[in-house]
Motif scaffolding. Sequence first.
Motif, PDB file in Angstrom:
ATOM      1  N   LEU A 172      -2.925 -21.000  36.128  1.00 47.76           N
ATOM      2  CA  LEU A 172      -2.560 -20.910  34.717  1.00 47.76           C
ATOM      3  C   LEU A 172      -3.804 -21.054  33.842  1.00 47.76           C
ATOM      4  O   LEU A 172      -3.962 -20.328  32.859  1.00 47.76           O
ATOM      5  CB  LEU A 172      -1.515 -21.973  34.359  1.00 47.76           C
ATOM      6  N   ALA A 173      -4.702 -21.951  34.206  1.00 49.61           N
ATOM      7  CA  ALA A 173      -5.948 -22.117  33.450  1.00 49.61           C
ATOM      8  C   ALA A 173      -6.774 -20.837  33.474  1.00 49.61           C
ATOM      9  O   ALA A 173      -7.353 -20.440  32.454  1.00 49.61           O
ATOM     10  CB  ALA A 173      -6.752 -23.287  34.009  1.00 49.61           C
ATOM     11  N   ASP A 174      -6.822 -20.166  34.631  1.00 51.00           N
ATOM     12  CA  ASP A 174      -7.548 -18.905  34.723  1.00 51.00           C
ATOM     13  C   ASP A 174      -6.906 -17.857  33.816  1.00 51.00           C
ATOM     14  O   ASP A 174      -7.603 -17.099  33.134  1.00 51.00           O
ATOM     15  CB  ASP A 174      -7.583 -18.419  36.170  1.00 51.00           C
ATOM     16  N   LEU A 175      -5.598 -17.824  33.781  1.00 55.55           N
ATOM     17  CA  LEU A 175      -4.890 -16.903  32.888  1.00 55.55           C
ATOM     18  C   LEU A 175      -5.244 -17.193  31.427  1.00 55.55           C
ATOM     19  O   LEU A 175      -5.505 -16.277  30.645  1.00 55.55           O
ATOM     20  CB  LEU A 175      -3.377 -17.026  33.090  1.00 55.55           C
ATOM     21  N   LEU A 176      -5.273 -18.462  31.069  1.00 57.28           N
ATOM     22  CA  LEU A 176      -5.528 -18.846  29.683  1.00 57.28           C
ATOM     23  C   LEU A 176      -6.975 -18.629  29.253  1.00 57.28           C
ATOM     24  O   LEU A 176      -7.232 -18.264  28.109  1.00 57.28           O
ATOM     25  CB  LEU A 176      -5.162 -20.315  29.475  1.00 57.28           C
ATOM     26  N   MET A 177      -7.907 -18.862  30.162  1.00 53.43           N
ATOM     27  CA  MET A 177      -9.320 -18.831  29.784  1.00 53.43           C
ATOM     28  C   MET A 177     -10.064 -17.614  30.318  1.00 53.43           C
ATOM     29  O   MET A 177     -11.186 -17.353  29.913  1.00 53.43           O
ATOM     30  CB  MET A 177     -10.015 -20.091  30.283  1.00 53.43           C
ATOM     31  N   GLY A 178      -9.457 -16.894  31.238  1.00 54.98           N
ATOM     32  CA  GLY A 178     -10.105 -15.726  31.820  1.00 54.98           C
ATOM     33  C   GLY A 178     -10.105 -14.548  30.863  1.00 54.98           C
ATOM     34  O   GLY A 178      -9.815 -14.703  29.678  1.00 54.98           O
ATOM     35  N   PRO A 179     -10.404 -13.363  31.377  1.00 54.17           N
ATOM     36  CA  PRO A 179     -10.535 -12.189  30.511  1.00 54.17           C
ATOM     37  C   PRO A 179      -9.328 -11.919  29.616  1.00 54.17           C
ATOM     38  O   PRO A 179      -9.477 -11.555  28.475  1.00 54.17           O
ATOM     39  CB  PRO A 179     -10.738 -11.037  31.499  1.00 54.17           C
ATOM     40  N   GLY A 180      -8.118 -12.140  30.131  1.00 53.77           N
ATOM     41  CA  GLY A 180      -6.935 -11.851  29.324  1.00 53.77           C
ATOM     42  C   GLY A 180      -6.589 -12.929  28.320  1.00 53.77           C
ATOM     43  O   GLY A 180      -5.900 -12.684  27.345  1.00 53.77           O
ATOM     44  N   GLY A 181      -7.047 -14.155  28.534  1.00 50.32           N
ATOM     45  CA  GLY A 181      -6.644 -15.247  27.669  1.00 50.32           C
ATOM     46  C   GLY A 181      -7.745 -15.894  26.871  1.00 50.32           C
ATOM     47  O   GLY A 181      -7.486 -16.717  26.011  1.00 50.32           O
ATOM     48  N   GLY A 182      -9.004 -15.542  27.143  1.00 51.26           N
ATOM     49  CA  GLY A 182     -10.121 -16.174  26.453  1.00 51.26           C
ATOM     50  C   GLY A 182     -10.048 -16.053  24.941  1.00 51.26           C
ATOM     51  O   GLY A 182     -10.478 -16.944  24.223  1.00 51.26           O
ATOM     52  N   GLY A 183      -9.493 -14.980  24.453  1.00 55.08           N
ATOM     53  CA  GLY A 183      -9.385 -14.784  23.012  1.00 55.08           C
ATOM     54  C   GLY A 183      -8.082 -15.280  22.435  1.00 55.08           C
ATOM     55  O   GLY A 183      -7.804 -15.092  21.255  1.00 55.08           O
ATOM     56  N   GLY A 184      -7.249 -15.915  23.237  1.00 56.67           N
ATOM     57  CA  GLY A 184      -6.007 -16.465  22.736  1.00 56.67           C
ATOM     58  C   GLY A 184      -4.801 -15.556  22.885  1.00 56.67           C
ATOM     59  O   GLY A 184      -3.739 -15.852  22.364  1.00 56.67           O
ATOM     60  N   THR A 185      -4.915 -14.458  23.622  1.00 55.81           N
ATOM     61  CA  THR A 185      -3.797 -13.524  23.703  1.00 55.81           C
ATOM     62  C   THR A 185      -2.568 -14.149  24.346  1.00 55.81           C
ATOM     63  O   THR A 185      -1.452 -13.827  23.985  1.00 55.81           O
ATOM     64  CB  THR A 185      -4.191 -12.263  24.494  1.00 55.81           C
ATOM     65  N   VAL A 186      -2.764 -15.057  25.302  1.00 58.70           N
ATOM     66  CA  VAL A 186      -1.629 -15.671  25.985  1.00 58.70           C
ATOM     67  C   VAL A 186      -0.923 -16.676  25.073  1.00 58.70           C
ATOM     68  O   VAL A 186       0.240 -16.984  25.249  1.00 58.70           O
ATOM     69  CB  VAL A 186      -2.108 -16.349  27.287  1.00 58.70           C
ATOM     70  N   LEU A 187      -1.624 -17.183  24.069  1.00 57.84           N
ATOM     71  CA  LEU A 187      -1.087 -18.255  23.241  1.00 57.84           C
ATOM     72  C   LEU A 187      -0.292 -17.792  22.032  1.00 57.84           C
ATOM     73  O   LEU A 187       0.101 -18.602  21.218  1.00 57.84           O
ATOM     74  CB  LEU A 187      -2.237 -19.144  22.761  1.00 57.84           C
ATOM     75  N   ARG A 188      -0.054 -16.534  21.905  1.00 58.72           N
ATOM     76  CA  ARG A 188       0.718 -16.074  20.760  1.00 58.72           C
ATOM     77  C   ARG A 188       2.075 -16.771  20.728  1.00 58.72           C
ATOM     78  O   ARG A 188       2.635 -17.114  21.767  1.00 58.72           O
ATOM     79  CB  ARG A 188       0.886 -14.566  20.827  1.00 58.72           C
ATOM     80  N   PRO A 189       2.638 -16.962  19.547  1.00 57.73           N
ATOM     81  CA  PRO A 189       3.884 -17.735  19.423  1.00 57.73           C
ATOM     82  C   PRO A 189       5.065 -17.181  20.202  1.00 57.73           C
ATOM     83  O   PRO A 189       5.984 -17.913  20.517  1.00 57.73           O
ATOM     84  CB  PRO A 189       4.182 -17.688  17.920  1.00 57.73           C
ATOM     85  N   HIS A 190       5.048 -15.906  20.566  1.00 56.63           N
ATOM     86  CA  HIS A 190       6.201 -15.324  21.241  1.00 56.63           C
ATOM     87  C   HIS A 190       6.202 -15.542  22.755  1.00 56.63           C
ATOM     88  O   HIS A 190       7.122 -15.119  23.430  1.00 56.63           O
ATOM     89  CB  HIS A 190       6.339 -13.834  20.903  1.00 56.63           C
ATOM     90  N   VAL A 191       5.173 -16.234  23.314  1.00 62.76           N
ATOM     91  CA  VAL A 191       5.184 -16.557  24.752  1.00 62.76           C
ATOM     92  C   VAL A 191       6.186 -17.679  24.976  1.00 62.76           C
ATOM     93  O   VAL A 191       6.151 -18.711  24.319  1.00 62.76           O
ATOM     94  CB  VAL A 191       3.788 -16.971  25.239  1.00 62.76           C
ATOM     95  N   VAL A 192       7.105 -17.448  25.911  1.00 66.81           N
ATOM     96  CA  VAL A 192       8.141 -18.456  26.165  1.00 66.81           C
ATOM     97  C   VAL A 192       7.983 -19.146  27.514  1.00 66.81           C
ATOM     98  O   VAL A 192       8.500 -20.245  27.704  1.00 66.81           O
ATOM     99  CB  VAL A 192       9.559 -17.863  26.053  1.00 66.81           C
ATOM    100  N   ALA A 193       7.265 -18.520  28.458  1.00 66.69           N
ATOM    101  CA  ALA A 193       7.049 -19.145  29.765  1.00 66.69           C
ATOM    102  C   ALA A 193       6.036 -18.325  30.548  1.00 66.69           C
ATOM    103  O   ALA A 193       5.798 -17.153  30.251  1.00 66.69           O
ATOM    104  CB  ALA A 193       8.351 -19.230  30.550  1.00 66.69           C
ATOM    105  N   VAL A 194       5.446 -18.983  31.550  1.00 65.48           N
ATOM    106  CA  VAL A 194       4.580 -18.306  32.507  1.00 65.48           C
ATOM    107  C   VAL A 194       5.045 -18.709  33.901  1.00 65.48           C
ATOM    108  O   VAL A 194       5.223 -19.896  34.179  1.00 65.48           O
ATOM    109  CB  VAL A 194       3.095 -18.673  32.311  1.00 65.48           C
ATOM    110  N   VAL A 195       5.272 -17.721  34.758  1.00 66.50           N
ATOM    111  CA  VAL A 195       5.666 -17.967  36.146  1.00 66.50           C
ATOM    112  C   VAL A 195       4.458 -17.635  37.017  1.00 66.50           C
ATOM    113  O   VAL A 195       3.910 -16.537  36.923  1.00 66.50           O
ATOM    114  CB  VAL A 195       6.872 -17.090  36.556  1.00 66.50           C
TER     115      VAL A 195
END
Length: 134
Positions: A49-72
């Motif tokens: 999950l940390a890699d998802l959040l801080m890696g290429p897809g999440g480093g700019g905050g894309t994963v943290l948008r308010p419409h994210v409801v869960a990560v599996v």
Amino acid sequence: MRDMTFTWTVPPWLRHEDCTHMAATITALGGELAVHTESVRGDDAREALADLLMGPGGGGGTVLRPHVVAVVVRRGIDLTWMFEPPIRLAVSEGKHLEVLVAADQADQTEVTVFAAEEVRELAAKLHLVYGPTP
């Protein structure tokens, strides 16, 4: 809520290794639920999950948008799972809109579901220590 601390010596998004997990980000926008999958690195689901959040897809905050409801997060790489994850979504209404996530585990693979609050808690801790973008 589970413990979202991290104790690694090298963060997963800075490791030069193959991906070990798959992450499915579930979003709700305009009444529609969507699932986006990608491969991530880590020794366990929290590191993935940390890699998802801080890696290429999440480093700019894309994963943290308010419409994210869960990560599996699923251990191992399975292209069938990646292109069509066996995740069932059910929406129930009460005081708040709640999204219930159930991942099929017929193959006994390790699957971990992180609620939006857990995702945001880990992201806040990571950004405090490492900054918003690595």
